[in-house]
Scaffold this active site. Structure first.
Site, mmCIF file in Angstrom:
data_model
loop_
_atom_site.group_PDB
_atom_site.id
_atom_site.type_symbol
_atom_site.label_atom_id
_atom_site.label_comp_id
_atom_site.label_asym_id
_atom_site.label_seq_id
_atom_site.Cartn_x
_atom_site.Cartn_y
_atom_site.Cartn_z
ATOM 1 N N GLU A 40 0.817 -1.210 0.000
ATOM 2 C CA GLU A 40 0.000 0.000 0.000
ATOM 3 C C GLU A 40 0.854 1.264 0.000
ATOM 4 O O GLU A 40 0.530 2.247 -0.654
ATOM 5 C CB GLU A 40 -0.960 0.004 1.192
ATOM 6 N N TYR A 123 -6.152 6.840 3.812
ATOM 7 C CA TYR A 123 -6.293 5.771 2.819
ATOM 8 C C TYR A 123 -5.585 4.492 3.270
ATOM 9 O O TYR A 123 -6.191 3.411 3.306
ATOM 10 C CB TYR A 123 -5.769 6.185 1.436
ATOM 11 N N ASP A 141 -9.179 6.340 -2.360
ATOM 12 C CA ASP A 141 -8.073 6.875 -3.160
ATOM 13 C C ASP A 141 -8.651 7.576 -4.395
ATOM 14 O O ASP A 141 -9.858 7.772 -4.498
ATOM 15 C CB ASP A 141 -7.110 5.748 -3.551
#
Length: 355
Positions: A40, A123, A141
DNA sequence: TATGCGTGGGG
DNA sequence: TCCCCAAGCAT
């Protein structure tokens, strides 16, 4: 249509499509929360195809939280070389160390705690929580904002940071509590492959629910204000070699642009003085010879470097803040792309000179 | 809150 | 060639 009234039908269509069509990505083959976290962070503002090889190498080099926690920062930066946004990996290592030291190597499983970790914003918190732990949290996102702006005809400017919470609230309304991981990833996957800036609506599994498609306005969404043009900075760079064949370099400051990366002496051009005069004046080093090496433009997101690089020889010692390194040592130092461009040209030139 | 922070791919 | 972008965060 009436997306909220047909919530379960929508979830079902979206998730069924996702489970059938999802791309086979390395971080989708693991349930290790640390690996999910690494992926991520790498994926922040970075394309999947770019990330894949970096992810593979990074995981191989630092296979566990403990491995990354004890690694030397320079080795960590080297694994990130060329990926950009270099403070991401410094923050990641800080966060990992915090998990090891304060949380017994267990990544926190709620938004409040996980968000305290360095480099974990709204996020990434939601992504790790939902994907690694199955917690029903939003992970909004750019993809998700684009998809939802079309599905629900949301016309708020997605370039304005505070508008992100509008989309977070929508996700919390729609999210599938049984499989938040698939739901969040499905929204992103849809945005990445179908609901792209130029949407391919005929392939869309949820176009029946899409208000923008219904009104033929999908091409006009999302609303996103334009950014202003960036400034160009003319730079003169010097690859300086001493009599032992070593190269003069320095490490950039630990904050700001290209933090902690290594570079050759570089000077912002202000007047019309000759390069060697500029070098002597600004860094205090005398040159035996100087030759043009390479010119190029390097475009950052917020500025442009216009680089004119020279190959120079000196008999002087290293000025304050600088050191000389052998070619092998230079290879090992973490360098950003503009510096790599100079270094690559240098190695080519050296080879040709020898031959 | 607005801005600084990389890079490479695609239209 | 130029512009937009791509799974954002820190300050």
């Amino acid at each position: 249509m009436q997306l909220f009234e047909r919530k379960s039908e929508f979830r079902s269509a979206l998730i069924t499509w996702y489970l059938r069509e999802k791309r086979d990505l390395p971080w989708r083959r693991t349930d290790n929360p640390y690996y999910i976290w690494v992926s991520e962070v790498m994926l922040q503002q970075t394309r999947v195809d770019t990330v894949i090889p970096y992810y593979e190498r990074f995981i191989e080099k630092f296979p566990s939280l403990a491995d990354l926690a004890v690694a030397k920062e320079e080795d960590v930066l080297k694994m990130w070389e060329g990926l950009g946004y270099y403070s991401r990996v410094k923050n990641l290592q800080s966060g990992v160390r915090e998990v090891v030291e304060k949380y017994g190597s267990e990544i926190p499983k709620n938004r409040k705690e996980i968000s305290k970790l360095k480099g974990v914003g709204p996020y990434t918190a939601g992504a790790v929580l939902s994907i690694a732990f199955g917690v029903p949290e939003h992970a909004v996102d750019g993809n998700v904002m684009r998809v939802l702006s079309r599905l629900l005809l949301i016309e708020d400017d997605i370039a304005i940071p505070r508008n992100r919470k509008i989309f977070e609230e929508v996700v919390m309304e729609l999210i599938d509590e049984k499989d938040p991981s698939s739901f969040n990833q499905a929204l992103m996957e849809l945005g990445a492959t179908i609901c792209t800036p130029k949407p391919r609506c005929l392939l869309c599994p949820v176009r029946d629910f899409c208000h923008a498609f219904h009104e033929g306005r999908q091409e006009k969404l999302p609303v996103k204000s334009k950014k202003t043009k960036v400034k160009t900075i003319p730079l003169t760079a010097f690859a300086v070699r001493n009599s032992e064949g070593k190269w003069l370099m320095k490490q950039r400051p630990s904050t700001g642009l290209l933090a902690d990366m290594w570079e050759f002496p570089m000077i912002e051009i202000t007047g019309t003085a000759k390069p060697e005069e500029i070098l002597k004046l600004n860094i205090g080093i005398k040159l035996k010879s100087i030759d043009p090496l390479i010119q190029f433009k390097h475009v950052f997101s917020h500025l442009i470097w216009e680089v004119e690089a020279y190959l120079a020889l000196t008999k002087d010692g290293a000025p304050v803040g600088y050191s000389f390194f052998s070619a092998t040592e230079v290879d090992a130092l973490p360098k950003a792309v503009p510096v790599l461009k100079i270094w690559d040209q240098l190695k080519k030139t050296e080879k040709n000179t020898k031959g």
